[in-house]
Design an enzyme around this catalytic site. Structure first.
Site, PDB file in Angstrom:
ATOM      1  N   SER A  19       0.833  -1.207   0.000  1.00 18.91           N
ATOM      2  CA  SER A  19       0.000   0.000   0.000  1.00 18.91           C
ATOM      3  C   SER A  19       0.866   1.255   0.000  1.00 18.91           C
ATOM      4  O   SER A  19       0.519   2.262  -0.620  1.00 18.91           O
ATOM      5  CB  SER A  19      -0.946  -0.004   1.207  1.00 18.91           C
ATOM      6  OG  SER A  19      -0.195  -0.034   2.405  1.00 18.91           O
ATOM      7  N   ARG A  49      -8.073 -10.256  -0.941  1.00 20.26           N
ATOM      8  CA  ARG A  49      -9.440  -9.827  -0.621  1.00 20.26           C
ATOM      9  C   ARG A  49      -9.826  -8.619  -1.479  1.00 20.26           C
ATOM     10  O   ARG A  49      -9.508  -7.478  -1.125  1.00 20.26           O
ATOM     11  CB  ARG A  49      -9.532  -9.457   0.865  1.00 20.26           C
ATOM     12  CG  ARG A  49      -9.285 -10.650   1.801  1.00 20.26           C
ATOM     13  CD  ARG A  49      -9.024 -10.164   3.217  1.00 20.26           C
ATOM     14  NE  ARG A  49      -7.810  -9.344   3.267  1.00 20.26           N
ATOM     15  CZ  ARG A  49      -7.471  -8.565   4.295  1.00 20.26           C
ATOM     16  NH1 ARG A  49      -8.256  -8.478   5.348  1.00 20.26           N
ATOM     17  NH2 ARG A  49      -6.354  -7.857   4.272  1.00 20.26           N
ATOM     18  N   GLU A 131      16.489  -5.085  -2.561  1.00 19.01           N
ATOM     19  CA  GLU A 131      17.065  -4.287  -1.465  1.00 19.01           C
ATOM     20  C   GLU A 131      16.205  -4.351  -0.205  1.00 19.01           C
ATOM     21  O   GLU A 131      16.718  -4.383   0.921  1.00 19.01           O
ATOM     22  CB  GLU A 131      17.217  -2.831  -1.932  1.00 19.01           C
ATOM     23  CG  GLU A 131      17.819  -1.881  -0.937  1.00 19.01           C
ATOM     24  CD  GLU A 131      19.272  -2.198  -0.622  1.00 19.01           C
ATOM     25  OE1 GLU A 131      19.507  -2.757   0.461  1.00 19.01           O
ATOM     26  OE2 GLU A 131      20.157  -1.890  -1.446  1.00 19.01           O
ATOM     27  N   VAL A 134      16.411  -7.161   2.969  1.00 22.95           N
ATOM     28  CA  VAL A 134      17.332  -7.152   4.103  1.00 22.95           C
ATOM     29  C   VAL A 134      17.375  -5.758   4.727  1.00 22.95           C
ATOM     30  O   VAL A 134      17.723  -4.779   4.072  1.00 22.95           O
ATOM     31  CB  VAL A 134      18.761  -7.549   3.684  1.00 22.95           C
ATOM     32  CG1 VAL A 134      19.679  -7.564   4.905  1.00 22.95           C
ATOM     33  CG2 VAL A 134      18.765  -8.914   3.010  1.00 22.95           C
ATOM     34  N   GLY A 189       2.801  -3.196  18.823  1.00 23.09           N
ATOM     35  CA  GLY A 189       2.789  -3.506  17.390  1.00 23.09           C
ATOM     36  C   GLY A 189       4.162  -3.818  16.813  1.00 23.09           C
ATOM     37  O   GLY A 189       4.321  -3.941  15.610  1.00 23.09           O
ATOM     38  N   ASP A 203      13.742 -15.157  10.613  1.00 21.14           N
ATOM     39  CA  ASP A 203      13.793 -13.974   9.766  1.00 21.14           C
ATOM     40  C   ASP A 203      15.231 -13.486   9.596  1.00 21.14           C
ATOM     41  O   ASP A 203      15.693 -13.224   8.482  1.00 21.14           O
ATOM     42  CB  ASP A 203      12.916 -12.872  10.393  1.00 21.14           C
ATOM     43  CG  ASP A 203      13.005 -11.563   9.651  1.00 21.14           C
ATOM     44  OD1 ASP A 203      12.358 -11.446   8.590  1.00 21.14           O
ATOM     45  OD2 ASP A 203      13.726 -10.659  10.108  1.00 21.14           O
ATOM     46  N   LYS A 207      17.941 -13.387   6.201  1.00 22.18           N
ATOM     47  CA  LYS A 207      18.729 -12.221   5.799  1.00 22.18           C
ATOM     48  C   LYS A 207      20.220 -12.537   5.814  1.00 22.18           C
ATOM     49  O   LYS A 207      20.972 -12.084   4.943  1.00 22.18           O
ATOM     50  CB  LYS A 207      18.414 -11.045   6.727  1.00 22.18           C
ATOM     51  CG  LYS A 207      16.972 -10.543   6.545  1.00 22.18           C
ATOM     52  CD  LYS A 207      16.521  -9.674   7.698  1.00 22.18           C
ATOM     53  CE  LYS A 207      15.107  -9.145   7.485  1.00 22.18           C
ATOM     54  NZ  LYS A 207      14.549  -8.535   8.719  1.00 22.18           N
ATOM     55  N   GLY A 306       8.684  -1.683   8.469  1.00 16.85           N
ATOM     56  CA  GLY A 306       7.639  -0.664   8.398  1.00 16.85           C
ATOM     57  C   GLY A 306       7.259  -0.415   6.945  1.00 16.85           C
ATOM     58  O   GLY A 306       8.090  -0.569   6.051  1.00 16.85           O
TER      59      GLY A 306
END
Ligand SMILES: NC(=O)c1ccc[n+]([C@@H]2O[C@H](COP(=O)([O-])OP(=O)(O)OC[C@H]3O[C@@H](n4cnc5c(N)ncnc54)[C@H](OP(=O)(O)O)[C@@H]3O)[C@@H](O)[C@H]2O)c1
Ligand SMILES: NC(=O)c1ccc[n+]([C@@H]2O[C@H](COP(=O)([O-])OP(=O)(O)OC[C@H]3O[C@@H](n4cnc5c(N)ncnc54)[C@H](OP(=O)(O)O)[C@@H]3O)[C@@H](O)[C@H]2O)c1
Lengths: 430, 430
Positions: A19, A49, A131, A134, A189, A203, A207, A306
């Site tokens: 988004s 969805r 890019e 990582v 969060g 995770d 990387k 983020g």
């Protein structure tokens, strides 16, 4: 000189990252056109969805048929921000087959199937850039692959997972235990409902595989990376670290062996000195330290995740890939010519901080020291603490192989006078 | 697929940087060939003193006729590490005219004539790369130009001169004065015999011009950069900084104005909070902090000078330029489409720390405060200290324009009760 026919971009996934990619493509359309040399147009957005309201996205572009979108044949660049192995892998492969270049943020897929995807890109003369896979916004793949292309990288040492850094930073600054710090990260969060991929190091290991591959011009996969999570790090470990002038970080470490003939890649919690630049990386920030022959020590620091930061990295790749297309060229592909063997964890050489619960009687230290010596592990310092008949011994070693250390610990456990091994922590960054 | 005909490189200059470029080209020849896709060959080395013994350099390659070397016609890439304006400028221009691409480490030339050189490169379809010109080994030009190409950079804040950072760090950690710290820097080889270019901020200003140009897609020249050296920073300034929880750094600052319609570029000493990542950059290290819309805050850290680190950056560019040549393409050239006006220093808005020597009598503070108010400069804190009939006033302001602050200071100097303005220091990084 501006070309007027726009380059067409298919966006696969429109969640946290997608988004933001769509938003910036719209708000920065003029700048992107100037920097690329042609306008870029969002030609389709694949989601799961279709009925979900998506601000700023023309509903006519939205589809659930990602496969049809990548096969349209008029798509110049596919941006894959779905995540996971399938359908991402098949979609990327189809994209190359149908003439598109690909930008992806998918570390899991790249760490598992990077070689095959690179091969597909090369076969079809297209680009595969990632890019964002990582350390989010931090330019890292491009500096390693391009800026350091004339240098010899010897070590990459990084905090590449923001969730775990947030938790460890909390534990460090407040004295909280793991669960308490995790709960706070979840509430704010910073941690997902199921934090396994982060806290168990999966995770970061993905990387590490990607970084090792690029840094050493050698193929490395997730399976090549030794992995230890940080769920067992305790408040007591942080107290021990403080006594040593250290803090604890979950590190991804890729190293060339001393003789240069092999490499290792690993993820585990480790003590690092407070004077090391990585020690002061706070909260959910990421940072990666790179050591090379000529450049020496470099550090790259920034937000590792983020929506917007990750989209920044995706868009940097998008601009590069679009420019390459207009040039009729491709950027640097996979570079695995060195093909160095990836050694198992046993061959990793580092220092260790070991806490033992021992019987509080004479001769214990001598016994313990003998076991270390027999396994060729040389002791740097020992600290004894007595508490009501029980005692604890804290041993810090000089550099030794992981195999020797494991052998030492196994033998220590067999000693009558050793009640238990309270913790073993590697010491890095010295 | 390896091409066997080598790419030919002409090296102009074989001093601190050039000798390391030559060394690495020899020792890493196989790696470079693999990474480029063709071998690279040193085809000639231009120097001033031909008889000087140069380890590892074939004497047959050495020439004093740099012009003839770049005009040979078979040179693929010219590496310019002579420095200064002439003959470097003419040689680079001739290189483009004779079909070569250029890699340069020459910040002075790029800051003065970057636009013309870029135009020459473009006219001849060649590359002009200069990663080494800013902050030595630290990848900075490429991240700004490529990784952040899809983002909007709002500010670049950097320590881009190692000599001055060494001196200021010494003053900070030992309480030494400027001259004493400079002497130590000279003795240790961190400062040149004539340190003017460093301590007066010329070197940093050239880098600021280059960074502003790239970050804001706008042409910026050395003349556009406000420049203040650091020779007047005193031990007393460091004491004041400490009282504020700050240290002092010589900063290069490139900023987009709040409305986005203009930019500024400046170099001057400034207080920054100890909590800012730039505050802990020690010794001769460099670091650059970048703030952008989507990525947020990034930092790049490493050695800003030295033969091998600078050569690492030169060789990264060399690999990229060689790859472009094999691809028949060029990399991103000058991007100045935004063409934002570079505003004068008066329009820069920041905070200030001002020390005044004042008469120790009632009403002085009221008088001083009135002057600030009349010039629209709002005061954050004031501290009064009396000493034997004399007193000092330390004023820290809120954000105000440089023009308003200058007006304030001018008016303060006219007050009978103000004996002198002991120091004015900007406060940045908050
Ligand atoms: N989030 C971060 O901070 C971050 C940082 C670095 C890298 N990444 C990587 O970026 C990628 C995306 O992460 P994210 O956080 O944006 O994930 P996300 O928020 O879960 O979004 C995933 C998107 O993919 C869509 N999708 C799922 N399955 C699909 C399918 N079969 N066909 C078409 N669309 C499908 C979803 O559709 P709906 O919207 O309809 O559910 C959603 O829009 C992952 O590879 C992740 O590792 C993320
Ligand atoms: N040194 C650093 O740490 C550093 C860091 C970043 C960027 N740079 C930049 O790199 C460039 C080179 O710096 P440096 O420190 O290597 O300088 P340097 O040690 O003074 O070397 C200059 C070289 O150029 C040669 N030269 C001078 N005039 C010449 C001429 N007219 N024709 C041919 N050759 C000539 C000299 O020849 P002789 O050997 O015969 O004297 C010498 O080999 C400068 O632009 C500098 O700003 C340097």
């Amino acid at each position: 000189m501006m070309r007027t026919r726009p380059l067409k971009v298919a966006l696969l996934g429109c969640g946290v990252v997608g988004s933001e990619v769509a938003r910036i493509m719209t708000t920065h359309a003029d700048d992107l056109a100037q920097r690329i040399g042609a306008p870029v147009e969002l030609a389709g957005v694949a989601v799961r969805r279709p009925s979900k309201v998506r601000e700023g996205i023309d509903p006519a572009l939205v589809t659930t048929d990602a496969t049809a979108l990548v096969k349209r044949g008029d798509i110049d660049v596919v941006v894959e921000v779905i995540g996971g192995i399938e359908p991402a892998r098949s979609l990327i492969t189809a994209a190359f087959e149908h003439g598109a270049s690909v930008v992806s943020a998918n570390k899991a897929l790249l760490a598992q199937d990077g070689a095959a995807l690179h091969a597909a890109a090369e076969e079809h003369g297209r680009d595969l850039y990632y890019e964002a896979a990582v350390a989010g916004a931090i330019p890292l793949i491009r500096p390693l692959r391009e800026s350091l292309a004339g240098d010899k990288v010897n070590r990459v040492l990084g905090i590449v997972n923001g969730t775990t850094n947030f938790i460890l930073d909390k534990m460090d600054s407040t004295g909280a235990g793991y669960q308490e710090a995790l709960d706070e990260a979840t509430a704010l969060g910073y941690a997902e409902a199921d934090p396994t991929a982060d806290v168990e190091g999966f995770d970061a290991a993905a990387k590490a595989a990607i970084l090792a591959g690029i840094a050493f011009h050698t193929r490395a996969r997730l399976d090549d990376v030794y992995r230890e999570g940080m769920t067992e790090v305790t408040a007591a470990d942080f107290r021990s670290a403080k006594e040593m002038g250290c803090t604890i970080k979950l590190l991804a470490i890729c190293e060339r062996s001393k003789d240069g003939a092999s490499v290792t890649a690993r993820v585990h919690p480790a003590m690092i000195p407070l004077t090391h630049p990585l020690a002061s990386v706070r909260g959910a920030y990421n940072a990666v330290f790179v050591e090379s022959d000529a450049a020496g020590q470099l550090m790259f620091y920034g937000p590792g995740a983020g929506g917007a930061p990750t989209a920044s990295a995706v868009l940097g790749d998008l601009v590069a890939v679009c420019r390459n297309r207009l040039n009729g060229a491709t950027g640097p592909g996979e570079s695995a010519y060195a093909a160095l063997p990836v050694s198992p964890m046993g061959e990793v050489v580092t220092r260790y901080h070991i806490s033992l619960d021992v019987a509080d009687k004479p001769g214990v230290l001598a016994q313990v020291a003998t076991v270390f010596a027999e396994h060729g592990v040389s002791i740097d310092t020992v600290r004894q603490q007595g508490k009501d008949g029980e005692a604890s011994l804290v041993v810090v070693t000089h550099r030794a192989s992981d195999a020797s250390l494991s052998g030492t610990v196994e033998a220590l456990r067999k000693l009558d006078t050793v009640r238990g091994v309270a913790s073993i922590m590697r010491v890095e960054g010295e």
